[in-house]
Write a protein that holds these residues in place. Structure first.
Motif, PDB file in Angstrom:
ATOM      1  N   GLY A 227       0.701  -1.262  -0.050  1.00 57.42           N
ATOM      2  CA  GLY A 227      -0.041   0.090   0.015  1.00 57.42           C
ATOM      3  C   GLY A 227       0.826   1.243   0.033  1.00 57.42           C
ATOM      4  O   GLY A 227       1.926   1.076  -0.515  1.00 57.42           O
ATOM      5  N   HIS A 228       0.342   2.304   0.315  1.00 55.71           N
ATOM      6  CA  HIS A 228       1.225   3.655   0.472  1.00 55.71           C
ATOM      7  C   HIS A 228       0.310   4.450   1.621  1.00 55.71           C
ATOM      8  O   HIS A 228      -0.400   4.339   2.096  1.00 55.71           O
ATOM      9  N   ARG A 229       1.135   5.452   1.888  1.00 52.11           N
ATOM     10  CA  ARG A 229       1.049   6.444   3.040  1.00 52.11           C
ATOM     11  C   ARG A 229       0.989   7.869   2.393  1.00 52.11           C
ATOM     12  O   ARG A 229       2.251   7.919   1.603  1.00 52.11           O
ATOM     13  N   VAL A 230       0.266   8.856   2.718  1.00 54.70           N
ATOM     14  CA  VAL A 230       0.676  10.094   2.460  1.00 54.70           C
ATOM     15  C   VAL A 230       0.369  11.173   3.809  1.00 54.70           C
ATOM     16  O   VAL A 230      -0.408  10.888   4.094  1.00 54.70           O
ATOM     17  N   GLY A 231       1.502  12.064   3.757  1.00 50.31           N
ATOM     18  CA  GLY A 231       1.184  12.961   4.825  1.00 50.31           C
ATOM     19  C   GLY A 231       2.550  13.580   5.443  1.00 50.31           C
ATOM     20  O   GLY A 231       3.601  13.298   4.864  1.00 50.31           O
ATOM     21  N   VAL A 236       3.927  10.313   8.720  1.00 47.38           N
ATOM     22  CA  VAL A 236       4.118   8.956   8.039  1.00 47.38           C
ATOM     23  C   VAL A 236       5.153   7.976   8.512  1.00 47.38           C
ATOM     24  O   VAL A 236       5.269   6.921   8.774  1.00 47.38           O
ATOM     25  N   LEU A 237       6.372   8.656   8.995  1.00 51.48           N
ATOM     26  CA  LEU A 237       7.642   8.138   9.514  1.00 51.48           C
ATOM     27  C   LEU A 237       7.465   7.860  10.928  1.00 51.48           C
ATOM     28  O   LEU A 237       8.243   8.337  11.475  1.00 51.48           O
ATOM     29  N   SER A 243       4.766   0.186  10.329  1.00 48.65           N
ATOM     30  CA  SER A 243       4.447  -1.201  10.856  1.00 48.65           C
ATOM     31  C   SER A 243       3.022  -1.654  10.066  1.00 48.65           C
ATOM     32  O   SER A 243       2.742  -2.877   9.594  1.00 48.65           O
ATOM     33  N   GLU A 244       2.047  -0.710   9.830  1.00 53.94           N
ATOM     34  CA  GLU A 244       0.744  -1.314   9.371  1.00 53.94           C
ATOM     35  C   GLU A 244       0.898  -1.147   7.798  1.00 53.94           C
ATOM     36  O   GLU A 244       0.437  -2.154   7.634  1.00 53.94           O
ATOM     37  N   LEU A 245       1.756  -0.409   7.530  1.00 51.43           N
ATOM     38  CA  LEU A 245       1.984  -0.461   5.858  1.00 51.43           C
ATOM     39  C   LEU A 245       2.863  -1.458   5.552  1.00 51.43           C
ATOM     40  O   LEU A 245       2.602  -2.167   4.502  1.00 51.43           O
ATOM     41  N   THR A 248       4.280  -6.018   9.211  1.00 57.51           N
ATOM     42  CA  THR A 248       5.424  -6.535  10.283  1.00 57.51           C
ATOM     43  C   THR A 248       5.790  -5.358  11.116  1.00 57.51           C
ATOM     44  O   THR A 248       5.677  -4.306  10.538  1.00 57.51           O
ATOM     45  N   ARG A 249       6.550  -5.742  12.014  1.00 56.15           N
ATOM     46  CA  ARG A 249       7.082  -4.946  13.020  1.00 56.15           C
ATOM     47  C   ARG A 249       8.322  -4.128  12.434  1.00 56.15           C
ATOM     48  O   ARG A 249       9.293  -4.521  11.724  1.00 56.15           O
ATOM     49  N   VAL A 250       8.045  -2.691  12.284  1.00 55.89           N
ATOM     50  CA  VAL A 250       8.997  -1.792  11.794  1.00 55.89           C
ATOM     51  C   VAL A 250       9.132  -0.570  12.923  1.00 55.89           C
ATOM     52  O   VAL A 250       8.441  -0.025  13.416  1.00 55.89           O
TER      53      VAL A 250
END
Length: 283
Positions: A227-231, A236-237, A243-245, A248-250
């Motif tokens: 997927g992707h994230r915008v913000g 975002v970071l 982790s949601e994106l 897995t655990r990030v």
């Protein structure tokens, strides 16, 4: 909260790039989908993500070189191809091959009239314009030097000059910091930021390393295979967001003011033990 290097978008609120329900696929492989994004004049958008997530394909779509599989994309209210002359493009470092013997001023000249058919016009006005551009990017000293003799950082200065030759309203930068040392990374990012500050030029900046531009970025487009994230970068970071994106655990941590991503495939920042080699950029 904005970092000290960030500025509000300039030149009005109308989007210069707009994507609605945008998707890109190669055969059955979906690279990204359902992308909704508006980029405003003067905005600095960093595009992040692992290899294979579609960052360069995103730039190709903006350039009109890669059609979408679904959705819509407008650039300056038109199709990307129709808006091409108002886009500046700084490509990845690449093998020079046929360009190796071109002089720096020749490459900038192509940015001015390389789209024309037939002989190029050798006018005083064009030569003066080339000299002005080379001076603006700090490349006057090697204007007549073949590209193959220049360092990577020097070539990137010239490529930025070529991208600015048509006075673009949007500047697309595809990994312009690759293979550059810290000094030249700083020089390249300062040139790009100076342009958007002085002219309200929107910047789309693809990079693997967020830290050299962290203080300049208004928003992040983070592409991943799931997927992707915008913000804003601080939205975002984060550990929760990535982790949601990734599913897995990030972990996202800050080391001396730098963003370090741990646990994601093809991390967007160097691991902590590299921190002394990386310029500290405080957000």
């Amino acid at each position: 909260m904005r970092g000290p290097g960030r500025i509000p978008a300039q030149g009005g609120t109308g989007a210069v790039i707009s994507l609605r329900g945008a998707a890109l696929s190669y055969g059955e492989r979906v690279v990204w989908s359902d992308l909704e994004l508006d980029v405003r004049p003067g905005e600095f958008v960093a595009v992040l993500g692992p290899n294979g997530a579609g960052k360069t394909s995103f730039v190709k779509a903006l350039l009109g070189r890669q059609p979408l599989s679904a959705g819509t994309l407008t650039v300056l209210g038109r199709t990307p191809r129709e808006a091409a002359r108002q886009l500046g493009y700084v490509p990845q470092q690449a093998e020079l091959s046929a360009q190796a013997m071109l002089r720096a001023r020749d490459l900038v000249r192509f940015g001015i009239d390389g789209h024309r058919f037939g002989p190029r016009l050798r006018t005083t006005a064009v030569r003066r314009r080339v000299d002005e551009i080379l001076e603006s990017v700090g490349a006057s000293a090697y204007a007549d030097v073949p590209l193959g003799v220049l360092s990577g950082g020097e070539r990137q200065r010239v490529r930025i000059g070529q991208a600015l030759a048509t006075d673009p309203r949007i500047l697309l930068c595809d990994e312009p910091l690759l293979s550059l040392d810290l000094h030249h990374q700083r020089a390249v990012t300062e040139l790009v930021d100076a342009r958007r500050r002085s002219h309200g030029t929107a910047v789309v900046f693809v990079t693997h390393e967020i830290n050299p531009v962290l203080g300049l970025v208004d928003r992040v487009l983070y592409l991943a295979r799931a997927g992707h994230r915008v913000g804003a970068p601080e939205e975002v970071l984060t550990s929760a967001s990535l982790s949601e994106l990734y599913g897995t655990r990030v972990d996202v941590v800050r080391v001396q003011g730098r963003v370090v991503v741990v646990g994601a495939p093809d991390e967007t920042a160097a691991p902590p033990h590299h921190a002394p080699e990386i310029e500290e950029v405080r957000s």
